[in-house]
Design a protein around this motif. Structure first.
Motif, PDB file in Angstrom:
ATOM      1  N   GLY A  16      10.199  10.261  11.662  1.00  0.00           N
ATOM      2  CA  GLY A  16       9.469   9.779  12.830  1.00  0.00           C
ATOM      3  C   GLY A  16       8.372  10.732  13.246  1.00  0.00           C
ATOM      4  N   GLU A  17       8.663  12.039  13.257  1.00  0.00           N
ATOM      5  CA  GLU A  17       7.663  13.034  13.631  1.00  0.00           C
ATOM      6  C   GLU A  17       6.520  13.081  12.621  1.00  0.00           C
ATOM      7  OE1 GLU A  17      10.747  16.189  15.804  1.00  0.00           O
ATOM      8  OE2 GLU A  17      10.231  16.383  13.667  1.00  0.00           O
ATOM      9  N   LEU A  18       6.864  13.010  11.340  1.00  0.00           N
ATOM     10  CA  LEU A  18       5.826  13.038  10.310  1.00  0.00           C
ATOM     11  C   LEU A  18       4.929  11.809  10.416  1.00  0.00           C
ATOM     12  CD1 LEU A  18       4.609  14.420   7.825  1.00  0.00           C
ATOM     13  CD2 LEU A  18       6.333  13.259   6.418  1.00  0.00           C
ATOM     14  N   ASN A  19       5.520  10.666  10.690  1.00  0.00           N
ATOM     15  CA  ASN A  19       4.728   9.447  10.845  1.00  0.00           C
ATOM     16  C   ASN A  19       3.772   9.562  12.027  1.00  0.00           C
ATOM     17  OD1 ASN A  19       4.072   6.783   9.980  1.00  0.00           O
ATOM     18  ND2 ASN A  19       5.244   5.946  11.704  1.00  0.00           N
ATOM     19  N   GLU A  20       4.247  10.136  13.113  1.00  0.00           N
ATOM     20  CA  GLU A  20       3.386  10.300  14.288  1.00  0.00           C
ATOM     21  C   GLU A  20       2.251  11.279  14.004  1.00  0.00           C
ATOM     22  OE1 GLU A  20       5.814  11.394  17.581  1.00  0.00           O
ATOM     23  OE2 GLU A  20       6.687   9.372  17.831  1.00  0.00           O
ATOM     24  N   ARG A  21       2.564  12.389  13.331  1.00  0.00           N
ATOM     25  CA  ARG A  21       1.513  13.353  12.976  1.00  0.00           C
ATOM     26  C   ARG A  21       0.445  12.698  12.108  1.00  0.00           C
ATOM     27  NH1 ARG A  21       4.169  19.147  11.175  1.00  0.00           N
ATOM     28  NH2 ARG A  21       5.548  19.479  12.967  1.00  0.00           N
ATOM     29  N   ALA A  22       0.896  11.960  11.091  1.00  0.00           N
ATOM     30  CA  ALA A  22      -0.042  11.301  10.188  1.00  0.00           C
ATOM     31  C   ALA A  22      -0.860  10.249  10.923  1.00  0.00           C
ATOM     32  CB  ALA A  22       0.712  10.677   9.012  1.00  0.00           C
ATOM     33  N   LEU A  40       0.835  -1.193   0.000  1.00  0.00           N
ATOM     34  CA  LEU A  40       0.000   0.000   0.000  1.00  0.00           C
ATOM     35  C   LEU A  40       0.872   1.246   0.000  1.00  0.00           C
ATOM     36  CD1 LEU A  40      -2.612  -1.169   2.654  1.00  0.00           C
ATOM     37  CD2 LEU A  40      -2.779  -1.316   0.160  1.00  0.00           C
ATOM     38  N   LEU A  41       0.332   2.340  -0.486  1.00  0.00           N
ATOM     39  CA  LEU A  41       1.122   3.548  -0.685  1.00  0.00           C
ATOM     40  C   LEU A  41       1.761   4.032   0.614  1.00  0.00           C
ATOM     41  CD1 LEU A  41       2.019   5.684  -2.697  1.00  0.00           C
ATOM     42  CD2 LEU A  41      -0.114   6.915  -2.299  1.00  0.00           C
ATOM     43  N   HIS A  42       1.006   4.082   1.695  1.00  0.00           N
ATOM     44  CA  HIS A  42       1.556   4.595   2.946  1.00  0.00           C
ATOM     45  C   HIS A  42       2.567   3.635   3.570  1.00  0.00           C
ATOM     46  CE1 HIS A  42      -2.147   2.360   3.770  1.00  0.00           C
ATOM     47  NE2 HIS A  42      -1.557   1.953   4.881  1.00  0.00           N
ATOM     48  N   GLU A  43       2.477   2.348   3.218  1.00  0.00           N
ATOM     49  CA  GLU A  43       3.428   1.392   3.772  1.00  0.00           C
ATOM     50  C   GLU A  43       4.847   1.644   3.260  1.00  0.00           C
ATOM     51  OE1 GLU A  43       0.319  -2.330   4.461  1.00  0.00           O
ATOM     52  OE2 GLU A  43       1.673  -2.337   2.725  1.00  0.00           O
ATOM     53  N   LEU A  44       4.970   2.199   2.059  1.00  0.00           N
ATOM     54  CA  LEU A  44       6.291   2.550   1.535  1.00  0.00           C
ATOM     55  C   LEU A  44       6.941   3.609   2.425  1.00  0.00           C
ATOM     56  CD1 LEU A  44       5.419   2.806  -2.270  1.00  0.00           C
ATOM     57  CD2 LEU A  44       6.375   0.843  -1.053  1.00  0.00           C
ATOM     58  N   PHE A  45       6.141   4.566   2.862  1.00  0.00           N
ATOM     59  CA  PHE A  45       6.641   5.602   3.765  1.00  0.00           C
ATOM     60  C   PHE A  45       6.932   5.034   5.150  1.00  0.00           C
ATOM     61  CE2 PHE A  45       5.145   8.393   7.238  1.00  0.00           C
ATOM     62  CZ  PHE A  45       6.219   9.279   7.283  1.00  0.00           C
ATOM     63  N   GLU A  46       6.020   4.210   5.663  1.00  0.00           N
ATOM     64  CA  GLU A  46       6.203   3.653   7.000  1.00  0.00           C
ATOM     65  C   GLU A  46       7.489   2.840   7.105  1.00  0.00           C
ATOM     66  OE1 GLU A  46       1.439   3.270   8.159  1.00  0.00           O
ATOM     67  OE2 GLU A  46       2.601   1.495   7.536  1.00  0.00           O
ATOM     68  N   GLU A  47       7.828   2.149   6.038  1.00  0.00           N
ATOM     69  CA  GLU A  47       9.069   1.369   6.053  1.00  0.00           C
ATOM     70  C   GLU A  47      10.272   2.288   6.219  1.00  0.00           C
ATOM     71  OE1 GLU A  47      11.562  -1.722   3.166  1.00  0.00           O
ATOM     72  OE2 GLU A  47       9.561  -1.026   2.595  1.00  0.00           O
ATOM     73  N   ARG A  48      10.300   3.408   5.504  1.00  0.00           N
ATOM     74  CA  ARG A  48      11.413   4.346   5.620  1.00  0.00           C
ATOM     75  C   ARG A  48      11.424   5.017   6.990  1.00  0.00           C
ATOM     76  NH1 ARG A  48      15.508   3.509   2.091  1.00  0.00           N
ATOM     77  NH2 ARG A  48      14.653   3.006   0.028  1.00  0.00           N
ATOM     78  N   ALA A  49      10.244   5.353   7.498  1.00  0.00           N
ATOM     79  CA  ALA A  49      10.169   5.984   8.819  1.00  0.00           C
ATOM     80  C   ALA A  49      10.701   5.063   9.896  1.00  0.00           C
ATOM     81  CB  ALA A  49       8.731   6.392   9.120  1.00  0.00           C
ATOM     82  N   GLN A  96      13.048   2.778   9.395  1.00  0.00           N
ATOM     83  CA  GLN A  96      14.490   2.609   9.196  1.00  0.00           C
ATOM     84  C   GLN A  96      15.286   3.825   9.650  1.00  0.00           C
ATOM     85  OE1 GLN A  96      14.696   1.865   5.004  1.00  0.00           O
ATOM     86  NE2 GLN A  96      14.088  -0.289   5.170  1.00  0.00           N
ATOM     87  N   ALA A  97      14.745   5.025   9.423  1.00  0.00           N
ATOM     88  CA  ALA A  97      15.497   6.247   9.758  1.00  0.00           C
ATOM     89  C   ALA A  97      14.554   7.289  10.336  1.00  0.00           C
ATOM     90  CB  ALA A  97      16.206   6.784   8.513  1.00  0.00           C
ATOM     91  N   PRO A  98      14.066   7.081  11.549  1.00  0.00           N
ATOM     92  CA  PRO A  98      13.078   8.015  12.121  1.00  0.00           C
ATOM     93  C   PRO A  98      13.626   9.415  12.356  1.00  0.00           C
ATOM     94  CG  PRO A  98      13.834   6.452  13.778  1.00  0.00           C
ATOM     95  CD  PRO A  98      14.376   5.977  12.474  1.00  0.00           C
TER      96      PRO A  98
END
Length: 983
Positions: free
Chosen positions: A158-164, A130-139, A141-143
């Motif tokens: 990491g901050e962007l992932n938490e906001r989202a 899924l589209l957001h899973e591509l981002f979550e994987e990077r978050a 690995q390098a939060p």
């Protein structure tokens, strides 16, 4: 040349063979079929008389010669014709009764290349991701890596992932789940990025809405898509209050959202579910929504990553409008690769110098841009400072060889030409340009991974190499279809005959293309009337339908003008109804409330009737050929009077090729827009080797006015700047803010239209000539002298923003004291609070810089000498895009001097009583926040009372798009009412 020998007994049997075309340079030793013998035959010929000529001589034998111009046709093309002809002959012999149109021209080798080689694009990729899973994987690995930078601030992965995640949980509580459409109407910002991520994390499909587009269009998209939720800010809700969707005000609900969980919510969607819905222009009069699945967009993201290898060291500029589908990759593509997003501030995409400064300051390595904007950027001398660029992705419009070569001459980056309709998940084909390749065309290239590109004829059969046909696109990237448009979906998304029985579909692009000999595809134009305007698809039918709703229009037709291989200008022709024909301005204003800005025609013309073809259709070719650029009767065009006007005319003619231009013609009426304005200012800087203010186009929309500015006759002698001199109504005089210039009123001027003259009053000293006035009373008297020179008798319409409102109030008092009639002044967020920042802090804020994001910090600046402070602020303001690249320290010093003098004058001003009344328009988000100026008690000063109205935005954004629209809507009735009262 060949000789065809037919035995006498067969002479009358097959008339078809008597007219066969036989080609030059055949390599067959001999061909025998059905009694016909064809063998090579040499003929002397010194030169081709025409481009392509067939000569056939019939006697006892048939002899044919095909002569061709070697400058137009290369030997490989003629060889392909030979192969096509031989294949046709063989097909006729095999099945003589078959219609000629049903016979194939493809050789076996050609079919193998078309289907096995050039469309063999299958590559493995995780189809269920899924589209957001591509981002979550990077978050994961390098939060701590920086994910996005905006306006001096930044956010980590990491901050962007938490906001989202917080927003996603909040949306889930509001009912967002798989397949639910969520509208998002936000300006470009970090919040807009986290909103897009939060929506898809919650399982929804995000529907981007541009706050600058008309509210009527936004309401249609929300209702048509069945959006259940709308994410926005209260200040952007103008016109959207009554939509059926639940409205989430990110400001009003920020505390609630902040308490939500920061864990990944788990969306519960499949890769076949929609990830986003984007609306494009519709030929039936209404825009149509395209729903794109997670699988389709993830394939695109994976392909770009494999092809161009982005990494954590890359910075990608995010500047594309949110409703333009390449913006999807600008957000999600870099985040899937661990790269940084460098977000341009809202409106910055219309200012080439500031955009270049953002790229240079952010060390941007990847730029995605339409060719027309790339051309504008290349004309700014500052572009050569952006040495960090390594990839430029072009798309949305044809990329010309000339532009390709200019890119390679100025920049070190690789250049890639991308093509793809919204219906095929952004990109369907690509071509990587090579330096010194010298090709006369830039192809749109080959299909990307897991995508097929077929050039088909009107029977959906493959067109031979070199023969034009329609481009059909298949594979993983094909969208789900149009929202609530089953018939249109069935018409444009057809079964794939080359993958029969699989349920696969092809999208009919409507684009006319042809294959080149290396398998790449060349774009030739459209098969219908659809236009491309600065990268956007525009259906003339949608504009025509909107125009036809005007009560004074009986019929309308819209055509594109200019080079069809590049971007179009739009011209509209209308037939008036029974009432008086509407004027150009009225039609333009009417459309701006119904269609996006890029769909508003640059020219209008009223006709008695529309020309028709013999079949009764509107003859668009006749319309496109009409010289009606200014939408009115042809006027005598004024020729240049001196060398300055001649040079400006030369520049304008480059921007408006093939147009008859006079020195009094209006830039915007000729079809000028933000991208052309960028190119114009850059060319003026180069040609005249002089600095021009940001308001040059606002002040001077004609060659005549721009020449006057360049000669230095305006500004130094009079503070009065004609921002918009046209119109028969009483002029509105608007005073400068504390910075001294009047460029801040540019968007407001355009929003108010051309029926009321609008003059700005600029501070003395900005150009280095004369000392700034030290007292408000002196400024008011000086400006009144200039106002009276233009308008000797009252009443006067006065106003101003910030400090300008305070000066306008004093001007009203002085007019009253001299027994001159004045209407009530309009004060826009005038006055301030009790706090009084030190001068340096106030100046820094006046440049649009945030005190807590300075580098060096405010504390470090205070330790520096005045010269070091100024140099440091100049560098930071340039990198933040707040000042032009070319502004020298001397120019900034003049600005500081004017700013300092004006600020001291306002802080020391003690206003007297005024017997009249005031109109006070206050910013809803920060009323009266103007550099620590005194908090004036307007109700006590104006004996006849104060009319207060809140408008969208804060002290600064109230004058910028999109919030300036509401300011203009509130201000215009006030001016009309005031004028009516004083008649």
């Amino acid at each position: 040349v060949v000789e065809a020998v037919r035995p006498p007994r067969e002479a009358g049997r097959s008339p078809l063979f008597r007219t066969m075309l036989v080609l030059h340079n055949l390599r067959w030793p001999e061909l025998r079929m059905d009694g016909l013998v064809v063998r090579p035959y040499e003929v002397d010929s010194e030169a081709a008389v025409t481009d392509l000529t067939l000569l056939v001589d019939e006697g006892e034998t048939l002899r044919g010669a095909l002569e061709y111009d070697a400058e137009l046709f290369d030997p490989s093309t003629i060889t392909r014709m030979h192969g096509h002809f031989r294949t046709l002959l063989e097909g006729i012999v095999e099945d003589p009764g078959r219609p000629l149109s049903a016979l194939s021209l493809h050789t076996e080798e050609e079919r193998r290349r078309l289907f096995e080689r050039w469309n063999h694009t299958d590559e493995d990729f995780p189809e269920d991701v899924l589209l957001h899973e591509l981002f979550e994987e990077r978050a994961g690995q390098a939060p701590d890596a920086v994910a996005a930078v905006f306006d001096g601030g930044s956010v980590t992965y990491g901050e962007l992932n938490e906001r989202a995640n917080r927003l996603a949980h909040h949306l889930r509580a509001r009912g967002v789940a798989s397949g639910v459409v969520v509208g998002v109407a936000l300006e470009r910002s970090l919040e807009a990025v986290s909103a897009a991520l939060g929506i898809v994390k919650a399982g929804g499909a995000y529907l981007p809405l541009d706050p600058e587009h008309p509210a009527q269009r936004l309401r249609f998209a929300l209702e048509d898509a069945g959006a259940r939720v709308l994410l926005t800010r209260r200040s952007l809700l103008d016109g959207l209050d009554e939509v059926s969707a639940q409205v989430i005000d990110l400001d009003g609900e920020s505390e609630t959202i902040a308490r939500e969980s920061t864990t990944d919510p788990g969306s519960g969607v499949s890769a076949d579910d929609p990830a986003y819905v984007i609306y494009t222009s519709g030929s039936t009069g209404e825009p149509k929504g395209v729903a794109v699945s997670h699988r389709a967009i993830c394939n695109q993201v994976h392909w770009r990553q494999r092809a161009f290898s982005l990494s954590g060291s890359d910075s990608v500029l995010v500047h594309t409008a949110i409703t333009f589908d390449p913006s999807v990759w600008e957000i999600f593509g870099p985040l899937a690769a661990g790269a940084r997003l460098i977000l341009a501030r809202p409106g910055e995409e219309r200012d080439g110098a500031r955009l270049i400064e953002t790229m240079a300051g952010g060390e941007v390595t990847v730029l995605q841009v339409v060719p027309s904007m790339l051309e504008a950027l290349l004309e700014d001398p500052g572009i050569e400072r952006v040495r960090s660029l390594r990839h430029i992705f072009c798309g949305g419009e044809p990329l010309t060889p000339e532009l390709r070569d200019r890119v390679f001459a100025k920049l070190p980056a690789e250049l890639h030409n991308l093509y793809g309709p919204t219906e095929t998940a952004i990109d369907a084909t690509f071509w990587s340009c090579r330096r010194e390749e010298g090709r006369s065309v830039v192809p749109i290239g080959h299909p990307i991974a897991n995508v097929a590109a077929h050039v088909l004829d009107d029977r959906m059969q493959p067109a031979p190499i070199g023969v034009p046909g329609e481009l059909y696109i298949g594979g993983v990237g094909v969208a789900r279809g149009y929202v609530n448009r089953e018939a249109l979906t069935a018409e444009r998304f057809v079964p794939d005959p080359f993958r029969g029985g699989t349920g696969a579909r092809l999208f009919r692009s409507g684009d006319r293309v042809r294959r080149l000999s290396d398998g790449s595809i060349e774009f030739l134009g459209r098969l219908d009337e659809q236009l491309k305007v600065r990268g956007y698809r525009v259906e003339p039918g949608e504009i025509e339908a909107a125009l036809s709703r005007h009560p004074g229009v009986r019929r309308a037709a819209v055509v594109g003008c200019g080079d069809p291989s590049e971007t179009h200008r739009i011209k509209a022709f209308v037939v008036a109804g029974d009432e008086l024909a509407p004027d150009v301005h009225e039609l333009s204003v009417f459309l701006r409330e119904r269609v996006p800005p890029f769909m508003v025609p640059s020219a209008f013309e009223v006709l008695d009737k529309l020309p028709r073809t013999p079949s009764g259709k509107v003859d668009r070719r006749v319309l496109a050929a009409r010289d009606s650029a200014r939408g009115r009767r042809e006027e005598i065009r004024v020729s240049p009077r001196d060398a300055v006007e001649s040079e400006l005319l030369r520049i304008w003619e480059v921007l408006f090729p093939g147009r008859a231009i006079g020195v009094t013609d209006d830039f915007f009426e000729l079809g000028g827009h933000s991208l052309l304005a960028m190119r114009l200012t850059a060319r003026i800087r180069q040609a005249f080797e002089t600095e021009i203010s940001a308001s040059v186009l606002v002040q001077g929309r004609t060659i005549e006015a721009q020449a006057r500015l360049l000669r230095g006759k305006a500004g130094s002698r009079s503070p009065l700047i004609a921002l918009q001199p046209a119109g028969s109504r009483r002029p509105f005089f608007c005073v400068h803010p504390v910075g001294g210039d009047v460029a801040c009123y540019g968007e407001l001027v355009r929003r108010l239209g051309n029926d009321r003259p609008f003059y700005g009053l600029e501070a003395r000293g900005l150009d280095g000539e004369g000392e700034p006035h030290a007292r408000i009373e002196e400024m008011a008297a000086y400006y009144l002298e200039a106002v009276r020179a233009l308008q000797p008798e009252g009443p006067y319409l006065l106003g101003g923003w910030s400090m300008g409102g305070v000066i306008a109030f004093e001007m009203a008092r002085q007019l009253e004291a001299s027994a001159q009639e004045v209407s009530l002044p309009v004060l826009m967020d005038a006055g301030g609070g009790e706090e009084r920042e030190p001068l340096l802090e106030a100046f820094v804020q006046g440049l649009g810089l945030s005190l807590d994001r300075l580098s060096p910090s405010m504390e470090e600046l205070r330790e520096m000498s005045p010269e070091e402070q100024l140099a440091s602020v100049l560098d930071h303001a340039r990198s933040a895009g707040s000042l032009p690249l070319e502004l020298e320290e001397a120019g900034l010093r003049r600005q500081l001097r004017v700013f300092e003098t004006n600020l001291r004058a306002m802080r020391s001003y003690v206003p007297g009583a005024y017997s009249g009344s005031l109109v006070l328009l206050e910013a809803a988000e920060s009323p009266g926040a103007a550099f620590g100026a005194p908090a004036f008690a307007w109700e006590e000063l104006a004996a006849a009372g104060v009319t207060r109205t809140r408008v969208a935005g804060n002290h600064y954004t109230m004058l910028r798009e999109p919030r300036v629209r509401q300011l203009a809507r509130v201000l215009a009735p006030h001016l009309e009412r005031i004028e009516a009262e004083v008649r």
